[in-house]
Write an enzyme that holds these catalytic residues in place. Structure first.
Site: not given
Ligand code: ADP
Ligand code: ZN
Length: 218
Positions: A93, A17, A162, A173, A130
């Site tokens: 999400r 993404k 990360r 996740r 990554r």
């Molecule tokens: P990834 O897709 O690898 O999990 P992201 O960078 O999109 O990573 O998100 C990192 C973290 O931020 C998630 O694991 C969550 O804790 C939080 N997060 C991001 N977007 C949301 C969302 N829309 N709802 C809830 N938590 C979120």
């Protein structure tokens, strides 16, 4: 200038993404709104939200819906998103977030939801190598002779592993993705906004699939 677009991108962690969003955002000239990047910045800057979400993020959990909805509402109401559109990455999400987003965007509804499809075993491989730039958010793949420290070629920031890319947090996740985010695919499918994109292939191939899908819809 090309016409803008209002896009959401879904896909497992490691589906690509981030990479596709950078390209799509240049192509459609729209801001890339990554809720993960916004939250990581908040953590780094020690803001009130940052302090509240750090532990949840590091363990791979989900931040509460009301915090997320408030954050996104504020961002999509800024001028750039109001005029050009956006590509939303990491939000919604959960179905609750998606419904809240529909309610706040009735005057400028979403055009398309792209679902970037990559099997779980392949994303696990991708995630272990990554790395991400702390400052600009660019993703990199670590080579065998990984430079340490590693400086970002775009902005000079630190390229790091990360905090939530550990095997435990990755698996958590991915499990949450299946349970919370996969129902979104059904939600957007039922409302006729979903397009599935095969995410296996080179970044160029996937990008071509994504832009063709958007062009066919916008
Ligand atoms: P990834 O897709 O690898 O999990 P992201 O960078 O999109 O990573 O998100 C990192 C973290 O931020 C998630 O694991 C969550 O804790 C939080 N997060 C991001 N977007 C949301 C969302 N829309 N709802 C809830 N938590 C979120
Ligand atoms: Zn950078």
């Amino acid at each position: 200038m090309t016409s803008g677009a209002r896009l959401v991108i879904l896909g497992r962690q490691g589906a690509g993404k981030g990479t596709q969003c950078v390209r799509l955002s240049r192509h459609f000239v729209v801001p890339h709104i990554s809720t993960g990047d916004m939250l990581r910045a908040a953590v780094r800057e020690d803001t009130e939200v940052g302090v509240a979400v750090k532990e949840i993020m590091d363990s791979g959990g989900l931040v509460g819906d009301s915090t997320m909805v408030a954050l996104v509402r504020k961002r999509v109401n800024l001028d750039d998103a109001r005029t050009r559109g956006y590509i939303l990455d990491g939000f919604p999400r959960t179905v609750v977030q998606a419904q809240a987003f529909d309610e706040m965007s009735t005057d400028q509804p979403l055009d398309v939801v792209l679902d970037l499809v990559v099997p779980r075993d392949l994303v696990l491989q991708r995630l272990s190598s990554r790395r991400v730039c702390r400052d600009c958010g660019t993703n990199f793949t670590a080579p065998a002779d990984e430079p340490r420290p590693w400086t970002c070629e775009n902005c000079g920031g630190d390229v790091v592993h990360r905090a939530d890319d550990t095997p435990d947090a990755i698996n958590r996740r991915l499990d949450l993705y299946e349970s919370q985010t996969a129902p979104l695919i059904e939600f957007y499918g039922l409302t006729g906004r979903l397009v599935e994109i095969d995410g296996v292939g080179s970044p160029d191939e996937v990008f071509l699939r994504a832009t063709s899908a958007v062009d066919a819809r916008c």
